[in-house]
Design an enzyme around this catalytic site. Structure first.
Site, mmCIF file in Angstrom:
data_model
loop_
_atom_site.group_PDB
_atom_site.id
_atom_site.type_symbol
_atom_site.label_atom_id
_atom_site.label_comp_id
_atom_site.label_asym_id
_atom_site.label_seq_id
_atom_site.Cartn_x
_atom_site.Cartn_y
_atom_site.Cartn_z
ATOM 1 N N GLU A 182 -0.924 4.471 4.734
ATOM 2 C CA GLU A 182 -1.788 2.629 4.539
ATOM 3 C C GLU A 182 -0.928 1.766 6.015
ATOM 4 O OE1 GLU A 182 -4.214 -0.422 1.836
ATOM 5 O OE2 GLU A 182 -3.116 1.047 1.170
ATOM 6 N N GLY A 239 0.794 -1.053 -0.332
ATOM 7 C CA GLY A 239 0.264 -0.348 0.445
ATOM 8 C C GLY A 239 1.114 1.132 -0.063
ATOM 9 N N ASP A 243 -12.164 8.789 -11.394
ATOM 10 C CA ASP A 243 -10.502 9.056 -11.083
ATOM 11 C C ASP A 243 -10.451 7.288 -11.455
ATOM 12 O OD1 ASP A 243 -7.961 9.829 -10.377
ATOM 13 O OD2 ASP A 243 -8.184 9.752 -8.888
#
Length: 409
Positions: free
Chosen positions: A137, A133, A244
């Site tokens: 995160e 990640g 997005d």
């Protein structure tokens, strides 16, 4: 974030685990946190007007920015309206190539009704940095049932508030096998921690980064597209535009699941507002009608999916070597260059349906699910094998880069 940076963050894992969750929640407010991307160096130029004949006036500072972005005077003069629209967008060439941009002033939501007041240390254990990640995160285990979760921390400021809140609001509404599962969120000292299911193979970008060594095959692309489209069908029926779609926002699990994430820039359409016209998204993945600030709907997600397909096929989206402003200019004036190499006609036709510059004629998510290209998907077992190769190569690269990083004193 580069693999080298991810490796460096892994060195912090044992240090991060000390003190439990609250050692992270109670960070000082003046600590630098950059999680949600916003436009930088945005200038609002007022001496340009939009009339029946298009934009009038062309500030010299706009022309200078376009020249700095690599456009020639001939290109600007030949396509003046497109050049003005790109310059008027406020997008800076200084932003990162994968930075999400928004110039929209859209409605805010109230996040207080979604936050959990309990101490997270009472609910979760085994806090650690995620391997694949981003730097903000973490992963942990829910004590009640052993569920592995992701915890993503986001600083709430005046600039980031709308995106952070929208992320929670949209995710909390969605229950679909191809959208990352929302669990809960905590808000302490202007820091929001978003808890979702853990997608342990990380972003699709991780696989695409290995393109020179492990290029994706059509069967893998079709497998991913099918599951992204299933998520988009669900969203679009709810009147939600993601805005997005790109590899960074498609998450993978080692068991073969594929899910959409990161809804901070999503828009919710209503009967009163069936379209949007804000410029929102990441430049290289933006649809032409969005770049031009025309009214648009869910079809912008389909265009972005097409660009993501090109990203999977080529290793990068078209025009990635250009500054953002020139990339937008190329998209609106020249469209997307044809796919090179030996690819099946089914894939090429699928791309053409996604990347039709005429939005009303662009295929819908439901139509694309029935496209012959989707039938080329690999099996779940084959996709899991592919992810195993990705993980092995990623681990080897991270180990090699780890040797190059000087040990901390």
């Amino acid at each position: 974030m580069s693999k080298k940076e991810k490796t460096h963050h892994q060195k912090q894992k044992s240090k991060d685990k000390k003190g439990g969750f609250m050692s992270f929640f109670k960070k000082k407010k003046d600590e630098e946190e950059l999680v949600i991307s916003d436009p930088r160096d945005f200038e609002q130029i007022t001496h340009v007007e939009l009339g029946d004949s298009g934009l009038t006036g062309f500030p010299p500072e706009w022309r200078e920015k376009l020249i700095q972005a690599g456009l020639t005077d001939a290109e600007i003069n030949t396509n003046e309206d497109s050049a003005k629209l790109v310059a008027a967008s406020g997008i800076s060439n200084d932003n990162g190539t994968r930075t999400t941009f928004t110039n929209g002033k859209e409605e805010d939501d109230d996040i207080t009704q979604y936050t959990t007041a309990a101490d997270p240390d009472e609910n979760y254990e085994n806090l650690a940095k995620t391997i694949y990640g981003d730097e903000d995160e973490y992963m942990a285990t829910r004590k009640s049932d052993g569920m592995e979760v992701s915890l993503r921390r986001m600083r709430i400021t005046k600039k980031t508030k709308r995106a952070v809140v929208r992320e929670v609001v949209v995710l909390s509404k969605c229950v679909n096998d191809n959208i990352v599962k929302y669990v809960e969120c905590y808000l302490i000292n202007d820091m929001l921690w978003l808890v979702t299911e853990l997608m342990d193979a990380g972003e699709l970008t991780n696989a695409i980064d290995l393109h020179p060594t492990l290029p994706m095959k059509e069967c893998h692309i079709a497998y991913i597209c099918k599951r992204v489209l299933q998520g988009l069908v669900y969203l679009h029926k709810m009147g939600i535009i993601h805005r997005d779609i790109k590899s960074d926002n498609i998450l993978l699990h080692h068991k073969g699941t594929v899910k959409l994430s990161n809804f901070g820039f999503a828009a919710i359409l209503t009967s009163a507002h069936p379209n949007r016209n804000s410029i929102v998204g990441t430049p290289f993945w933006m649809a032409p009608e969005l770049i031009k600030s025309q009214n648009y709907d869910t079809k912008v997600d389909i265009w972005s999916l097409g660009i993501t397909c090109r990203e999977m096929a080529d290793g990068t989206p078209p025009y990635m070597d250009f500054p953002p402003m020139k990339a937008l200019f190329q998209i609106t004036t020249k469209g997307i260059p044809p796919l090179e190499g030996t690819w099946d006609d089914k894939f090429k036709n699928f791309l053409n349906k996604c990347l039709n510059p005429d939005a009303p004629k662009r295929a819908s998510a439901e139509e694309l699910l029935q496209d012959p290209f989707i039938s080329m998907e690999c099996t779940e077992e084959e996709f899991i094998d592919f992810l195993t190769q990705v993980r092995k190569l990623s681990d080897e690269e991270m180990a090699q880069e780890d040797e190059e990083i000087p040990a901390e004193e």
